[in-house]
Motif scaffolding. Structure first.
Motif, short mmCIF file in Angstrom:
data_model
loop_
_atom_site.label_atom_id
_atom_site.label_comp_id
_atom_site.label_asym_id
_atom_site.label_seq_id
_atom_site.Cartn_x
_atom_site.Cartn_y
_atom_site.Cartn_z
N CYS A 181 0.66 -1.28 0.11
CA CYS A 181 0.06 0.13 -0.04
C CYS A 181 0.66 1.28 -0.15
O CYS A 181 0.22 2.32 0.00
N MET A 202 0.54 3.37 -3.17
CA MET A 202 -0.67 3.11 -4.04
C MET A 202 -1.26 4.57 -3.83
O MET A 202 -2.53 4.87 -4.71
N HIS A 260 -4.87 5.06 -6.18
CA HIS A 260 -6.16 5.43 -5.19
C HIS A 260 -6.15 7.07 -4.93
O HIS A 260 -5.20 7.52 -4.07
N MET A 315 -13.61 7.02 -4.07
CA MET A 315 -12.30 6.70 -4.15
C MET A 315 -12.10 6.27 -5.84
O MET A 315 -12.74 5.50 -6.10
N CYS A 324 -0.97 5.00 0.25
CA CYS A 324 -2.72 5.03 -0.08
C CYS A 324 -3.17 5.93 0.99
O CYS A 324 -2.72 5.95 2.08
N PHE A 380 -5.72 5.87 2.60
CA PHE A 380 -6.44 5.17 3.73
C PHE A 380 -5.50 4.20 4.26
O PHE A 380 -5.86 3.46 5.25
N LEU A 381 -4.23 4.31 4.14
CA LEU A 381 -3.34 3.56 4.96
C LEU A 381 -3.01 4.21 6.25
O LEU A 381 -2.43 5.55 6.17
N CYS A 394 -5.42 -0.87 7.15
CA CYS A 394 -6.38 -0.36 6.15
C CYS A 394 -7.30 0.15 6.98
O CYS A 394 -8.11 -0.57 7.26
N ILE A 437 -10.14 1.41 5.85
CA ILE A 437 -11.23 0.81 5.04
C ILE A 437 -11.42 -0.63 4.64
O ILE A 437 -11.94 -0.87 3.86
N ARG A 448 -12.78 -2.00 1.06
CA ARG A 448 -11.53 -1.57 0.25
C ARG A 448 -11.93 -2.08 -1.31
O ARG A 448 -12.60 -3.24 -1.30
N PRO A 449 -11.17 -1.71 -2.25
CA PRO A 449 -11.57 -1.87 -3.71
C PRO A 449 -11.21 -3.43 -3.81
O PRO A 449 -10.25 -4.20 -3.35
N CYS A 489 -7.61 -4.52 -4.13
CA CYS A 489 -6.71 -4.92 -2.93
C CYS A 489 -7.20 -6.01 -2.39
O CYS A 489 -6.39 -6.84 -1.73
S1 SF4 Z 1 -7.25 0.75 0.13
FE1 SF4 Z 1 -6.42 -0.44 1.95
S2 SF4 Z 1 -5.49 -2.06 0.94
FE2 SF4 Z 1 -6.06 -0.88 -0.77
S3 SF4 Z 1 -4.05 0.31 -1.12
FE3 SF4 Z 1 -5.22 1.45 0.47
S4 SF4 Z 1 -4.54 1.17 2.71
FE4 SF4 Z 1 -3.90 -0.77 1.09
#
Ligand code: SF4
Ligand code: SF4
Length: 160
Positions: free
Chosen positions: A12, A15, A19, A32, A66, A68-69, A80, A82, A86-87, A90
């Motif tokens: 992540c 990413m 994202h 997202m 990312c 959301f990390l 994570c 979310i 998560r999509p 992921c």
């Molecule tokens: S959504 Fe979650 S699993 Fe996906 S890249 Fe971001 S932090 Fe990682």
């Protein structure tokens, strides 16, 4: 052996380039977007992770992480926020083909893609250079067999 994520966060960590948060909705969810596919996905921060979002210190370590990390203060591992929404990219991700453990069962490295080693243990990295990277074998199945055999003889445990 089933895939075991150790929550290192590496997958992540870059990413943020993929994202992108397009919108924060009034109900606390986010839209997202995958910048490369254009796919838009509604995500929601888990209630027990909401307090983590304000802490952006992870971007000092990984500027392209990312959005959301976060780091879980409970154990210092990647989290994570979310996770449950998560999509698919992921959900389907699996970071290694071969997992290499040392004799004590600690992760020493992961073989990614065809033949790339992401080493945790410098000793494995050195062994790889001298014994595995030199294997000349075009057939991937045969290369796996030879690499596994060589690693096993040296005392490593290899999981697929
Ligand atoms: S959504 Fe979650 S699993 Fe996906 S890249 Fe971001 S932090 Fe990682
Ligand atoms: S999927 Fe792999 S790279 Fe990503 S957090 Fe888990 S162990 Fe680390």
């Amino acid at each position: 052996m089933p895939f075991a994520c150790v929550r290192c966060g590496e997958c992540c960590s870059q990413m943020g380039d993929v994202h992108v948060v397009r919108e924060e909705c009034a109900d606390g969810s986010f839209l997202m977007e995958n910048r490369y596919t254009g796919e838009v996905h509604a995500v929601r921060v888990a209630p027990d992770r909401a307090s983590l979002l304000a802490d952006r210190s992870i971007f000092e370590r990984w500027p392209l992480a990312c959005p959301f990390l976060r780091e879980d203060p409970a154990d210092g591992k990647a989290c994570c926020t979310i996770h449950h929404t998560r999509p698919d990219i992921c959900r389907e991700y699996r970071c290694w083909r071969l997992l290499v453990l040392n004799a004590g069962g600690t992760r020493a490295g992961r073989v990614m893609e065809r033949r790339h080693l992401a080493a945790d243990d410098p000793a494995l990295a050195a062994f790889w250079e001298t014994h595995i990277a030199v294997i000349r074998e075009d057939d991937d199945t045969r290369w796996d067999e030879r690499a596994i055999e060589t690693l096993t003889k040296a005392g490593y445990i290899v999981r697929r």
